[in-house]
Design an enzyme around this catalytic site. Structure first.
Site, PDB file in Angstrom:
ATOM      1  N   TRP A 102       0.820  -1.217   0.000  1.00 40.85           N
ATOM      2  CA  TRP A 102       0.000   0.000   0.000  1.00 40.85           C
ATOM      3  C   TRP A 102       0.848   1.258   0.000  1.00 40.85           C
ATOM      4  O   TRP A 102       0.455   2.280  -0.565  1.00 40.85           O
ATOM      5  CB  TRP A 102      -0.998  -0.022   1.159  1.00 40.85           C
ATOM      6  CG  TRP A 102      -2.001  -1.118   0.947  1.00 40.85           C
ATOM      7  CD1 TRP A 102      -2.107  -2.280   1.660  1.00 40.85           C
ATOM      8  CD2 TRP A 102      -2.992  -1.194  -0.084  1.00 40.85           C
ATOM      9  NE1 TRP A 102      -3.108  -3.068   1.131  1.00 40.85           N
ATOM     10  CE2 TRP A 102      -3.667  -2.427   0.064  1.00 40.85           C
ATOM     11  CE3 TRP A 102      -3.373  -0.342  -1.128  1.00 40.85           C
ATOM     12  CZ2 TRP A 102      -4.703  -2.824  -0.790  1.00 40.85           C
ATOM     13  CZ3 TRP A 102      -4.408  -0.741  -1.972  1.00 40.85           C
ATOM     14  CH2 TRP A 102      -5.061  -1.967  -1.793  1.00 40.85           C
ATOM     15  N   ASP A 171      -1.040   6.546   6.681  1.00 39.08           N
ATOM     16  CA  ASP A 171      -2.195   5.748   6.254  1.00 39.08           C
ATOM     17  C   ASP A 171      -2.507   4.753   7.369  1.00 39.08           C
ATOM     18  O   ASP A 171      -1.763   3.806   7.603  1.00 39.08           O
ATOM     19  CB  ASP A 171      -1.819   5.020   4.955  1.00 39.08           C
ATOM     20  CG  ASP A 171      -2.938   4.119   4.442  1.00 39.08           C
ATOM     21  OD1 ASP A 171      -3.962   3.984   5.123  1.00 39.08           O
ATOM     22  OD2 ASP A 171      -2.757   3.551   3.344  1.00 39.08           O
ATOM     23  N   LYS A 195     -12.321  -1.312   7.269  1.00 39.45           N
ATOM     24  CA  LYS A 195     -11.683  -2.338   8.102  1.00 39.45           C
ATOM     25  C   LYS A 195     -12.154  -2.177   9.551  1.00 39.45           C
ATOM     26  O   LYS A 195     -12.893  -3.000  10.064  1.00 39.45           O
ATOM     27  CB  LYS A 195     -10.162  -2.258   8.012  1.00 39.45           C
ATOM     28  CG  LYS A 195      -9.631  -2.731   6.652  1.00 39.45           C
ATOM     29  CD  LYS A 195      -9.125  -1.587   5.872  1.00 39.45           C
ATOM     30  CE  LYS A 195      -8.276  -1.908   4.668  1.00 39.45           C
ATOM     31  NZ  LYS A 195      -8.656  -2.934   3.756  1.00 39.45           N
TER      32      LYS A 195
END
Ligand SMILES: Cc1ncc(COP(=O)(O)O)c(C=O)c1O
Length: 360
Positions: A102, A171, A195
């Site tokens: 990511w 992030d 999530k």
């Protein structure tokens, strides 16, 4: 009705209590005669829902007053594209520390409108976080970006790195609200909701307000965080259903005991699953350096990879969903987000032992 334990990495399991609450209010939200998703986002009812979600999130995460909390539509990737656009001058350097898949994608999103300096890269295997002393940070970076938890590679920062005077952006898509966090150490954190915070389709951006003084780069108002802040994230029609469910999820986390409690549960779940892997005599394997293993996402492999498909099929049949690994890494992955009870991790560990006895 039987709800399985769902280890999906995202969209991910939601608390049953939240789903039931939403179900009860689905047809008639508190006597309005319509569901919350059928009425105007400008209505007093929805504005109340949105404001409560923000107040509860601020309380859950102890967000300091000088930070704005935004609820933009779209996922974390959209935020990754907006960071440089909003906070870096044209051609200005931005520093990225890449510790997995990511982080690499975050670089791609920033690259069109900033000069990206790869300050550190844990690749190609991404099994560890490069030591801070070896990072080559720029003197004049607009910001330093890290990925707090790498959802695919299962690598998690255990502490906030000291990056000196540069604003630290992070992030937190797959680990937000899973442990106490001193937000004042960050200039900006962001997370896709799907999530730990609720359903996909909405993100959370928590940003120190003084950053809005930066000109950034020419951009449409809809890509301008300051505009979103000025309009309480209602510059256009927001994803009201997602915002509502996020609010219910945040309220549930507060009711359950807040981030301290979820830190305890996360530690217990991670200890169970890593414990089972490490005690399997090599039947199961996790490749991440133990010091930086993720508490949220546990990627693991079978020594005999031909058994992977059997593991997925048998675990699914046993009511343990979503254990197939991401295609970038293969193998298996157990995601242990806040809505996954400790009993779910125990059920997984029991299944792993049973599978090993039958196939080992
Ligand atoms: C850490 C992290 N960052 C970014 C993303 C991308 O999020 P989205 O699909 O919401 O754009 C993900 C998705 O799983 C992620 O786990």
């Amino acid at each position: 009705m039987v709800r399985a334990y769902n280890f999906s990495a995202g969209p991910a399991t939601l608390p049953e209590a939240v789903l039931r609450h939403a179900q009860e209010e689905m047809l008639d939200w508190r006597g309005v005669g319509a569901s919350i998703v059928e009425i105007s986002h400008r209505s007093a009812e929805f504005v109340g829902v949105a404001a409560q979600a923000e107040a509860d999130l601020r309380r859950l995460l102890s967000v300091p007053d000088d930070y704005a909390v935004l609820f933009p539509a779209g996922g974390a990737t959209t935020q990754q594209a907006l960071l440089a656009l909003n906070f870096a001058a044209p051609g200005q350097t931005v520093d990225y520390v890449v510790t997995g898949h990511w982080g690499k994608l975050a670089v791609k999103q920033a690259a069109p409108c900033a000069r990206v300096n790869l300050a550190a890269d844990g690749g190609p295997g991404y099994r560890d976080i490069p030591p801070r002393a070896g990072w080559s940070l720029s003197a004049d970076a607009a910001y330093v970006h890290i990925t707090a938890n790498e959802t695919i590679h299962g690598v998690e920062f255990q502490d906030t790195p000291d990056v000196g005077p540069a604003p630290l952006f992070a992030d937190f898509s797959s680990s937000i609200a899973s442990a106490p966090l001193d937000i004042s150490k960050y200039a900006l954190i962001y997370a896709g909701a799907q999530k730990n915070l609720g359903p996909v389709g909405i993100s959370v951006v928590i940003v120190r307000r003084e950053l809005f003084e930066r000109a950034g780069q020419p951009r449409a108002p809809i890509f301008n965080y300051a505009e979103h802040a000025a309009h309480d994230s209602m510059l256009n029609t927001p994803p009201t259903w997602n915002w509502y469910l996020l609010g219910l999820t945040v309220k549930w986390m507060l009711d359950e005991g807040g981030v301290e409690e979820f830190a305890r549960r996360s530690a217990a779940k991670a200890a169970l699953v890593y414990g089972a892997i490490d005690a399997s005599g090599g039947f199961y394997r996790n490749d991440v350096v133990p010091r930086v293993r993720s508490r949220m996402n546990v990627p693991f492999f079978l020594a005999d990879e031909r058994l992977t498909a059997d593991f997925v099929a048998e675990s699914t049949a046993a009511g343990l969903l979503g254990l197939k690994g991401h295609k970038a890494l293969g193998g298996l992955r157990a995601s242990l987000y806040n809505a996954m009870p400790v009993a779910g991790a125990r059920a997984l560990v029991d299944f792993m032992g049973d599978f090993q006895r039958r196939h080992g």
